[in-house]
Scaffold this motif. Structure first.
Motif, short mmCIF file in Angstrom:
data_model
loop_
_atom_site.label_atom_id
_atom_site.label_comp_id
_atom_site.label_asym_id
_atom_site.label_seq_id
_atom_site.Cartn_x
_atom_site.Cartn_y
_atom_site.Cartn_z
N ASP A 157 0.47 -1.32 0.37
CA ASP A 157 -0.01 0.16 -0.12
C ASP A 157 0.92 1.16 -0.04
O ASP A 157 0.57 2.18 0.94
N ILE A 158 1.67 1.17 -1.09
CA ILE A 158 2.70 2.84 -1.32
C ILE A 158 2.46 2.72 -2.40
O ILE A 158 2.45 2.06 -3.86
N LYS A 159 3.39 4.27 -2.93
CA LYS A 159 3.70 4.65 -4.33
C LYS A 159 4.79 5.05 -4.48
O LYS A 159 4.92 5.31 -4.00
N GLU A 160 5.08 4.51 -5.92
CA GLU A 160 6.21 4.75 -6.38
C GLU A 160 7.38 3.80 -5.07
O GLU A 160 8.68 5.13 -5.42
N VAL A 161 7.25 2.54 -5.82
CA VAL A 161 8.44 2.14 -4.13
C VAL A 161 8.79 1.57 -6.17
O VAL A 161 8.60 1.35 -7.38
N THR A 162 10.27 1.93 -5.83
CA THR A 162 11.52 0.84 -6.38
C THR A 162 11.00 -0.31 -6.71
O THR A 162 11.10 -1.12 -5.74
N LEU A 163 11.26 -0.54 -8.41
CA LEU A 163 11.11 -2.45 -7.82
C LEU A 163 11.69 -3.30 -9.09
O LEU A 163 11.81 -4.17 -8.85
N GLY A 164 13.10 -2.49 -9.04
CA GLY A 164 14.08 -2.90 -10.26
C GLY A 164 14.84 -1.66 -10.55
O GLY A 164 14.08 -0.97 -10.89
N LYS A 165 16.48 -2.73 -10.84
CA LYS A 165 16.96 -1.44 -11.65
C LYS A 165 17.76 -2.19 -12.93
O LYS A 165 18.20 -3.33 -12.27
N ILE A 217 15.49 -9.39 -5.90
CA ILE A 217 13.71 -9.48 -5.66
C ILE A 217 13.47 -8.40 -4.28
O ILE A 217 14.39 -8.12 -3.57
N TYR A 218 12.46 -8.19 -4.60
CA TYR A 218 11.70 -6.93 -3.29
C TYR A 218 10.48 -8.35 -2.81
O TYR A 218 9.84 -8.48 -3.45
N THR A 219 10.65 -8.16 -1.21
CA THR A 219 10.07 -8.93 -0.51
C THR A 219 9.05 -8.10 -0.03
O THR A 219 9.53 -7.29 1.11
N VAL A 220 7.41 -8.10 0.13
CA VAL A 220 6.63 -7.09 1.28
C VAL A 220 6.51 -7.40 2.58
O VAL A 220 6.63 -8.94 2.95
N LYS A 221 7.19 -6.66 3.30
CA LYS A 221 6.50 -6.65 5.19
C LYS A 221 5.60 -5.73 5.11
O LYS A 221 5.78 -4.82 4.78
N THR A 222 4.94 -6.14 5.58
CA THR A 222 3.43 -5.29 6.06
C THR A 222 3.76 -5.16 7.74
O THR A 222 4.09 -5.92 8.89
N ALA A 223 3.21 -3.70 8.28
CA ALA A 223 2.95 -3.52 9.72
C ALA A 223 2.93 -4.71 10.65
O ALA A 223 1.56 -5.20 10.07
N VAL A 224 3.22 -4.40 11.82
CA VAL A 224 2.54 -5.74 12.84
C VAL A 224 2.45 -4.73 14.25
O VAL A 224 2.91 -4.52 14.08
N GLY A 279 26.42 5.51 -24.76
CA GLY A 279 26.85 5.07 -23.02
C GLY A 279 25.82 4.51 -22.11
O GLY A 279 25.47 3.66 -22.18
N VAL A 280 26.48 3.67 -20.98
CA VAL A 280 26.07 3.32 -20.12
C VAL A 280 24.86 3.98 -18.77
O VAL A 280 24.84 4.62 -18.16
N HIS A 281 23.64 3.50 -19.32
CA HIS A 281 22.08 4.60 -18.52
C HIS A 281 21.77 3.45 -17.76
O HIS A 281 21.25 2.63 -18.38
N THR A 282 21.47 3.87 -15.81
CA THR A 282 20.50 3.41 -15.23
C THR A 282 19.37 3.81 -14.88
O THR A 282 19.22 4.51 -14.55
N MET A 283 18.58 2.80 -15.50
CA MET A 283 17.33 3.13 -14.96
C MET A 283 16.20 2.48 -14.27
O MET A 283 16.52 0.70 -13.93
N THR A 284 15.69 3.50 -13.74
CA THR A 284 15.16 2.58 -12.13
C THR A 284 13.75 2.21 -12.68
O THR A 284 12.71 2.82 -13.62
N ILE A 285 12.74 0.39 -12.53
CA ILE A 285 10.49 0.78 -12.39
C ILE A 285 11.02 1.45 -10.97
O ILE A 285 11.16 1.00 -9.88
N LYS A 286 9.39 1.80 -11.06
CA LYS A 286 9.07 2.23 -9.85
C LYS A 286 7.27 2.04 -9.86
O LYS A 286 7.06 2.18 -11.69
N GLY A 287 6.70 1.68 -9.66
CA GLY A 287 5.54 1.59 -9.27
C GLY A 287 4.55 1.80 -8.14
O GLY A 287 5.25 1.83 -7.56
N ASP A 288 3.09 1.68 -7.81
CA ASP A 288 2.53 1.70 -6.98
C ASP A 288 1.92 -0.05 -6.36
O ASP A 288 1.53 -0.64 -7.32
#
Length: 325
Positions: free
Chosen positions: A150-158, A292-299, A237-246
């Protein structure tokens, strides 16, 4: 690129103290870099690039020594970094572009060449630079990480886009997401507003949502693709591109998300040549994965303390501690 066979006269040993190669094609100075002067297989001098189409090697500190009557092979090599559709041809243009000095008498002989006028030596082949290429890889410095739901514009890959030969126009880039989840409500369609962001934080593509959802077709995981069709241009040249999503709130703890790009599924066109890259120009052949991005929920756990215990209290008591949580 080209080579010279140089031979000393029979009277004395000779030091070659300077060689200038002239680039007679249409390529710019910046199109060819890391120019090496190679003598009998060993690099003896290097220049970063030519200046005004001349690559000058100053050898006074470490001259090429020719024994009298003997020969050596001198070659020029370098990296082609850009310049699609342009040509490269390296010549010895002027008669004094090769400077030598006799070790015995100290005179500088006038070299003789295969031509009697400019260019005095033009035996090298003319090379035409082909259309550009691109290589995609997961950015090596990116490591597996935890993210919240439940977050916006989180990094999901580079990913690193290694562009060569010319600036490239990216017309379609598909970003595939693999989701491993045991949650009934979570699927890849819960990843929305996917963006492609450059190193300066500028959004070059998106936002777009995942438009396909597959379960168990390619892998045991669920996966889907967000296709970015915003045109963006990357120079060589080499360009680092970031994948973001909600991410929405349907994910559960320990769900994992992994972004992937298949280079050969992209649509890419050369800016200089106007040619669309074919499969062999987009490498590697296989799909490329990021971290790999692992979802961690608040407790939050709430419990009542054993103190204070049940007891009688005298009326009028102030600041009495009733309970601890």
């Amino acid at each position: 690129f080209t080579g010279l066979r140089v031979t000393a006269g029979s009277a004395e040993d000779v030091d070659i103290t300077r060689i200038v190669f002239n680039q007679g094609g249409t390529a710019a100075d910046s199109d060819v870099t890391n120019l090496d002067l190679v003598v009998d297989g060993s690099v003896v001098a290097t220049v970063a690039k030519s200046s005004d189409k001349n690559a000058a090697f100053d050898l006074r500190a470490n001259p090429i020594v020719l024994a009298k009557g003997k020969s050596k092979q001198i070659n020029l090599r370098g990296d082609i970094t850009s310049g699609s559709s342009r040509t490269i041809r390296w010549d010895i243009k002027k008669q004094d572009d090769v400077i030598a000095k006799g070790k015995t008498f100290g005179f500088s002989p006038t070299p003789t060449y295969n031509n009697s006028s400019e260019p005095y030596h033009n035996q090298g082949a003319t090379i035409t630079i082909n259309r550009g290429t691109v290589q995609i890889s997961g950015t090596p410095s990116t490591v597996n990480a935890n993210i919240a739901e439940d977050i916006k514009e989180v990094t999901l890959g580079k990913f690193d886009f290694d562009v060569r030969g010319e600036s490239l126009s990216f017309e379609s880039v598909g970003v595939q997401f693999l989701l491993a989840t045991a949650t009934a409500n979570a699927n890849v369609n819960d990843i929305t507003a996917v963006k492609l962001v450059d190193k300066d934080g500028k959004v070059v593509g998106g936002p777009v949502d995942v438009t396909s959802n597959h379960n168990g077709v390619e892998t045991a995981d669920e996966y889907g693709t967000a296709t970015i069709t915003d045109n963006f241009i990357l120079p060589a040249g080499v360009h680092t591109m970031t994948i973001k999503g909600d991410l929405n709130a349907d994910f559960s703890a320990n769900d994992t998300i992994r972004a992937r790009i298949h280079p050969r599924a992209m649509t890419v066109k050369g800016v200089d040549t106007g040619e669309t890259l074919v499969a062999a120009d987009k490498t590697p052949a296989g799909v490329q994965s990021s971290a790999i991005y692992t979802v961690k929920t608040a407790v939050l756990a709430v419990s009542v303390s054993n103190t204070p215990v049940a007891q009688n209290v005298v009326g009028g008591t102030q600041d009495w501690e009733f309970a601890n949580f």
